[in-house]
Design a protein around this motif. Structure first.
Motif, PDB file in Angstrom:
ATOM      1  N   VAL A  70       0.493  -1.380  -0.259  1.00 30.72           N
ATOM      2  CA  VAL A  70      -0.028   0.083   0.168  1.00 30.72           C
ATOM      3  C   VAL A  70       0.784   0.952   0.056  1.00 30.72           C
ATOM      4  O   VAL A  70       0.457   2.387  -0.652  1.00 30.72           O
ATOM      5  CB  VAL A  70      -0.593   0.078   1.507  1.00 30.72           C
ATOM      6  CG1 VAL A  70      -1.812   1.500   1.085  1.00 30.72           C
ATOM      7  CG2 VAL A  70      -2.089  -0.645   1.660  1.00 30.72           C
ATOM      8  N   TYR A  71       2.036   0.948   0.701  1.00 32.40           N
ATOM      9  CA  TYR A  71       3.267   2.281   0.806  1.00 32.40           C
ATOM     10  C   TYR A  71       3.758   2.527  -0.352  1.00 32.40           C
ATOM     11  O   TYR A  71       3.466   3.707  -1.312  1.00 32.40           O
ATOM     12  CB  TYR A  71       3.460   2.589   1.988  1.00 32.40           C
ATOM     13  CG  TYR A  71       3.403   2.808   2.872  1.00 32.40           C
ATOM     14  CD1 TYR A  71       3.123   3.806   3.133  1.00 32.40           C
ATOM     15  CD2 TYR A  71       2.950   1.487   4.206  1.00 32.40           C
ATOM     16  CE1 TYR A  71       2.563   4.940   4.570  1.00 32.40           C
ATOM     17  CE2 TYR A  71       2.387   2.773   5.549  1.00 32.40           C
ATOM     18  CZ  TYR A  71       2.619   4.013   5.317  1.00 32.40           C
ATOM     19  OH  TYR A  71       1.822   4.422   6.872  1.00 32.40           O
ATOM     20  N   LEU A  72       4.083   1.229  -1.202  1.00 32.10           N
ATOM     21  CA  LEU A  72       4.621   2.181  -2.606  1.00 32.10           C
ATOM     22  C   LEU A  72       4.089   1.466  -3.305  1.00 32.10           C
ATOM     23  O   LEU A  72       4.220   3.021  -4.247  1.00 32.10           O
ATOM     24  CB  LEU A  72       5.308  -0.170  -2.865  1.00 32.10           C
ATOM     25  CG  LEU A  72       6.702  -0.134  -2.251  1.00 32.10           C
ATOM     26  CD1 LEU A  72       7.569  -1.927  -2.138  1.00 32.10           C
ATOM     27  CD2 LEU A  72       7.657   0.639  -2.320  1.00 32.10           C
ATOM     28  N   LEU A  73       2.668   1.545  -3.784  1.00 31.84           N
ATOM     29  CA  LEU A  73       1.888   2.709  -4.536  1.00 31.84           C
ATOM     30  C   LEU A  73       1.891   3.623  -4.478  1.00 31.84           C
ATOM     31  O   LEU A  73       1.193   3.775  -5.254  1.00 31.84           O
ATOM     32  CB  LEU A  73       0.283   1.686  -4.348  1.00 31.84           C
ATOM     33  CG  LEU A  73       0.107   0.212  -5.882  1.00 31.84           C
ATOM     34  CD1 LEU A  73      -0.531  -1.437  -5.066  1.00 31.84           C
ATOM     35  CD2 LEU A  73       0.513   0.462  -6.990  1.00 31.84           C
ATOM     36  N   GLY A  74       2.020   4.273  -3.359  1.00 36.07           N
ATOM     37  CA  GLY A  74       2.233   5.795  -2.989  1.00 36.07           C
ATOM     38  C   GLY A  74       2.667   6.507  -3.838  1.00 36.07           C
ATOM     39  O   GLY A  74       2.736   7.525  -4.168  1.00 36.07           O
ATOM     40  N   GLY A  75       4.206   5.282  -4.836  1.00 35.97           N
ATOM     41  CA  GLY A  75       4.753   6.099  -5.251  1.00 35.97           C
ATOM     42  C   GLY A  75       3.640   7.273  -6.199  1.00 35.97           C
ATOM     43  O   GLY A  75       4.383   7.868  -7.161  1.00 35.97           O
ATOM     44  N   HIS A  76       2.637   6.398  -6.990  1.00 42.56           N
ATOM     45  CA  HIS A  76       2.479   7.334  -7.572  1.00 42.56           C
ATOM     46  C   HIS A  76       0.747   8.877  -7.183  1.00 42.56           C
ATOM     47  O   HIS A  76       0.495   8.793  -8.104  1.00 42.56           O
ATOM     48  CB  HIS A  76       0.565   5.948  -8.339  1.00 42.56           C
ATOM     49  CG  HIS A  76       1.221   5.127  -9.089  1.00 42.56           C
ATOM     50  ND1 HIS A  76       0.200   3.842  -9.296  1.00 42.56           N
ATOM     51  CD2 HIS A  76       2.302   4.961  -9.775  1.00 42.56           C
ATOM     52  CE1 HIS A  76       1.332   3.004 -10.001  1.00 42.56           C
ATOM     53  NE2 HIS A  76       2.324   3.298 -10.303  1.00 42.56           N
ATOM     54  N   THR A  77       2.149   8.990  -6.185  1.00 45.92           N
ATOM     55  CA  THR A  77       1.569  10.712  -5.611  1.00 45.92           C
ATOM     56  C   THR A  77       2.344  11.232  -6.909  1.00 45.92           C
ATOM     57  O   THR A  77       2.176  12.846  -7.138  1.00 45.92           O
ATOM     58  CB  THR A  77       2.193  10.894  -4.169  1.00 45.92           C
ATOM     59  OG1 THR A  77       1.854  11.605  -3.810  1.00 45.92           O
ATOM     60  CG2 THR A  77       3.090  10.117  -4.752  1.00 45.92           C
ATOM     61  N   ILE A  78       3.577  10.253  -7.649  1.00 51.70           N
ATOM     62  CA  ILE A  78       4.223  11.642  -8.774  1.00 51.70           C
ATOM     63  C   ILE A  78       3.821  11.247 -10.235  1.00 51.70           C
ATOM     64  O   ILE A  78       3.556   9.794  -9.612  1.00 51.70           O
ATOM     65  CB  ILE A  78       5.359  12.130  -8.380  1.00 51.70           C
ATOM     66  CG1 ILE A  78       6.251  10.372  -8.093  1.00 51.70           C
ATOM     67  CG2 ILE A  78       5.594  13.113  -7.345  1.00 51.70           C
ATOM     68  CD1 ILE A  78       7.121  10.476  -8.250  1.00 51.70           C
ATOM     69  N   THR A 105      -7.606  -3.763   1.902  1.00 47.79           N
ATOM     70  CA  THR A 105      -5.646  -2.622   1.912  1.00 47.79           C
ATOM     71  C   THR A 105      -7.024  -1.072   2.618  1.00 47.79           C
ATOM     72  O   THR A 105      -6.259  -0.230   2.934  1.00 47.79           O
ATOM     73  CB  THR A 105      -5.712  -2.687   0.533  1.00 47.79           C
ATOM     74  OG1 THR A 105      -6.860  -2.815  -0.281  1.00 47.79           O
ATOM     75  CG2 THR A 105      -4.458  -3.569   0.225  1.00 47.79           C
ATOM     76  N   ARG A 106      -8.138  -1.146   2.754  1.00 47.78           N
ATOM     77  CA  ARG A 106      -8.545  -0.446   2.689  1.00 47.78           C
ATOM     78  C   ARG A 106      -8.529   0.506   4.216  1.00 47.78           C
ATOM     79  O   ARG A 106      -8.009   2.647   4.163  1.00 47.78           O
ATOM     80  CB  ARG A 106      -9.933  -0.402   2.322  1.00 47.78           C
ATOM     81  CG  ARG A 106     -11.152   1.127   3.095  1.00 47.78           C
ATOM     82  CD  ARG A 106     -11.159   2.437   2.543  1.00 47.78           C
ATOM     83  NE  ARG A 106     -12.573   3.065   2.761  1.00 47.78           N
ATOM     84  CZ  ARG A 106     -13.145   3.313   1.836  1.00 47.78           C
ATOM     85  NH1 ARG A 106     -13.250   3.699   0.478  1.00 47.78           N
ATOM     86  NH2 ARG A 106     -13.669   5.002   2.822  1.00 47.78           N
ATOM     87  N   PRO A 107      -8.377   0.185   5.249  1.00 47.80           N
ATOM     88  CA  PRO A 107      -7.979   0.416   6.581  1.00 47.80           C
ATOM     89  C   PRO A 107      -6.361   1.240   6.358  1.00 47.80           C
ATOM     90  O   PRO A 107      -6.432   2.061   6.502  1.00 47.80           O
ATOM     91  CB  PRO A 107      -8.180  -0.290   7.074  1.00 47.80           C
ATOM     92  CG  PRO A 107      -8.992  -1.521   7.157  1.00 47.80           C
ATOM     93  CD  PRO A 107      -8.508  -1.706   5.178  1.00 47.80           C
ATOM     94  N   THR A 108      -5.847   0.265   5.796  1.00 48.29           N
ATOM     95  CA  THR A 108      -4.106   1.208   5.410  1.00 48.29           C
ATOM     96  C   THR A 108      -4.193   2.507   4.018  1.00 48.29           C
ATOM     97  O   THR A 108      -3.605   3.819   4.846  1.00 48.29           O
ATOM     98  CB  THR A 108      -3.044   0.249   5.144  1.00 48.29           C
ATOM     99  OG1 THR A 108      -3.733  -0.853   5.685  1.00 48.29           O
ATOM    100  CG2 THR A 108      -2.225   0.705   4.939  1.00 48.29           C
ATOM    101  N   VAL A 109      -5.631   3.134   3.781  1.00 51.11           N
ATOM    102  CA  VAL A 109      -5.506   3.603   2.564  1.00 51.11           C
ATOM    103  C   VAL A 109      -5.570   4.985   3.578  1.00 51.11           C
ATOM    104  O   VAL A 109      -5.370   6.031   3.121  1.00 51.11           O
ATOM    105  CB  VAL A 109      -6.204   3.075   1.421  1.00 51.11           C
ATOM    106  CG1 VAL A 109      -6.718   4.593   0.779  1.00 51.11           C
ATOM    107  CG2 VAL A 109      -5.840   2.325   0.502  1.00 51.11           C
ATOM    108  N   ASP A 110      -6.995   4.288   4.679  1.00 52.35           N
ATOM    109  CA  ASP A 110      -8.017   5.400   5.424  1.00 52.35           C
ATOM    110  C   ASP A 110      -6.891   6.270   6.138  1.00 52.35           C
ATOM    111  O   ASP A 110      -6.677   7.217   6.194  1.00 52.35           O
ATOM    112  CB  ASP A 110      -8.573   4.640   5.615  1.00 52.35           C
ATOM    113  CG  ASP A 110     -10.352   4.664   5.048  1.00 52.35           C
ATOM    114  OD1 ASP A 110     -10.643   5.731   4.462  1.00 52.35           O
ATOM    115  OD2 ASP A 110     -11.211   3.808   5.559  1.00 52.35           O
ATOM    116  N   ALA A 111      -6.216   5.559   6.658  1.00 57.05           N
ATOM    117  CA  ALA A 111      -4.837   6.141   7.737  1.00 57.05           C
ATOM    118  C   ALA A 111      -4.174   6.427   7.380  1.00 57.05           C
ATOM    119  O   ALA A 111      -3.966   7.895   7.804  1.00 57.05           O
ATOM    120  CB  ALA A 111      -4.075   4.941   8.517  1.00 57.05           C
ATOM    121  N   ILE A 112      -3.389   6.600   5.849  1.00 54.22           N
ATOM    122  CA  ILE A 112      -2.462   7.315   5.077  1.00 54.22           C
ATOM    123  C   ILE A 112      -2.738   8.701   5.008  1.00 54.22           C
ATOM    124  O   ILE A 112      -2.372   9.538   4.584  1.00 54.22           O
ATOM    125  CB  ILE A 112      -1.662   6.609   3.969  1.00 54.22           C
ATOM    126  CG1 ILE A 112      -1.389   5.146   4.699  1.00 54.22           C
ATOM    127  CG2 ILE A 112      -0.871   7.494   3.979  1.00 54.22           C
ATOM    128  CD1 ILE A 112      -0.930   4.692   3.371  1.00 54.22           C
TER     129      ILE A 112
END
Ligand code: HEM
Length: 326
Positions: free
Chosen positions: A186-194, A281-288
């Motif tokens: 979930v964190y690594l897909l946060g690479g799609h923040t750019i 994965t939703r709970p982690t997405v929510d928390a971040i």
């Protein structure tokens, strides 16, 4: 004594995994591996200077490097095999066709070779440069481990990257095979923040989702209208691109807004959107999205990604030029 026992354990684990060491506590990588190996040259600073000069000219190098590290580490581990030239090397595979950043890595390598020849691996340069680019892009500055060696094998036929339509459960499996947890994923897909995606990587969601002849019903309708204009059905969908993070004010910043966007049904790739919809994965997405420290979690996940199946010690080699074996 404790250190000796840990090193012995690390050796046994690596030996059991046919010479390639998995991520985690047993990784033989270390922080500051090059300290004292290049006289008084600060290798990380030398790489950082090159990254900063590229970033000044073109901040999209941050997205390029993030994707480059992901694609390197997922095939044969983080061994710079993606950098090797050849008629049939990894670089030539369709999945890597749009991967960028090779010129930056080569420039960092020559800068380091000029002051400390034959010591610093291309695999380490990828990881150091990506860390610097993430930091310049607004993400935190995580501490990288080094000591990787370069691989000598690179075949396009070995490249098996996840497709944008992969399900969350299959993606969890694929990341798990690399020793990465669902939270890491979930964190690594946060690479799609750019960065950006070509229309062809999500066009099915606009016109023919899962062969229904209909658009993806989970996509926000305003976003769909924008994307329809950007990615007409009959156009050459390979050229137009859209930002992966649809928050216009932070589409080039490494932050948590990607998670807020996917919670508003404004994910671009199918896997991005499903990350927010899937019960696991939703709970982690929510928390971040709500403010759990993204920079720290992302940095930790990048460190784990950088330790996937690394070559160390006498394995592989330290390439003289990153695009060819010695
Ligand atoms: C299931 C996992 C993943 C899938 C299916 C996926 C898929 C994709 C796709 C389809 C694109 C657009 C490529 C194009 O238009 O040619 C893309 C871009 C990108 N990906 Fe991923 N990705 C995944 C994981 C990751 C990870 C783990 C990272 C980094 C940590 C990452 C970083 C990026 C970046 C930064 C871009 C933009 C590149 C640019 O602008 O040049 N991706 N990804």
């Amino acid at each position: 004594m404790a250190k000796l026992i840990i090193m012995a354990l690390a050796f046994l684990v690596c030996a059991a995994s046919r010479g390639r060491c998995e991520e985690g506590g047993t990784s033989p990588l270390q922080v500051g591996f090059y300290d004292g190996k290049c006289a008084d040259v600060d290798v990380e600073a030398a790489v950082g200077a090159v990254v900063a000069s590229f970033y000044d000219r073109d901040p999209t190098v941050a997205a390029a490097l993030l994707r480059l590290q992901f694609h390197d580490c997922f095939i044969h581990g983080c061994d710079a095999s993606i950098l090797l030239d050849g008629p049939d090397s990894e670089k030539t595979s369709p999945a890597n066709r749009r991967v960028r950043g090779y010129d930056l890595i080569e420039a960092a390598k020559s800068s380091v070779e000029a002051v400390c020849p034959g010591v610093v691996s291309c695999a380490d340069i990828i990881v150091m440069a990506t860390r610097d680019a993430v930091s310049l892009g607004g993400g935190g500055r995580y501490t990288v481990q080094t000591g990787r060696r370069d691989g000598t094998i690179s075949f396009a036929s070995d490249v098996n990257m996840p497709a944008s339509s992969i399900s969350v459960s299959d993606s969890i499996k694929v990341f798990g095979e690399k020793g990465l947890s669902p939270t890491d994923m979930v964190y690594l897909l946060g690479g799609h923040t750019i960065g950006v995606a070509r229309c062809s990587t999500f066009q099915d969601r606009l016109y023919n989702f899962q062969n229904t002849g209909e658009p993806d019903p989970t996509m926000d309708s305003t976003l769909r209208d924008t994307l329809l204009a950007r990615c007409p059905q009959d156009s050459d969908s390979d050229e137009n691109t859209v930002d992966l993070d649809q928050n216009a004010s932070s589409s080039s910043t490494v932050d948590n807004s990607y998670y807020q966007q996917i919670l508003s049904n404004r994910g671009i790739l199918q896997i991005d959107q499903e990350l927010a919809l899937d019960q696991w994965t939703r709970p982690t997405v929510d928390a971040i999205a709500q403010g759990l420290d993204f920079n720290m979690g992302f940095g930790q996940a990048m460190i784990k990604l950088g330790a996937v199946q690394v070559l160390t010690g006498e394995q592989g080699e330290v390439r003289q030029f990153c695009n060819r074996n010695n």
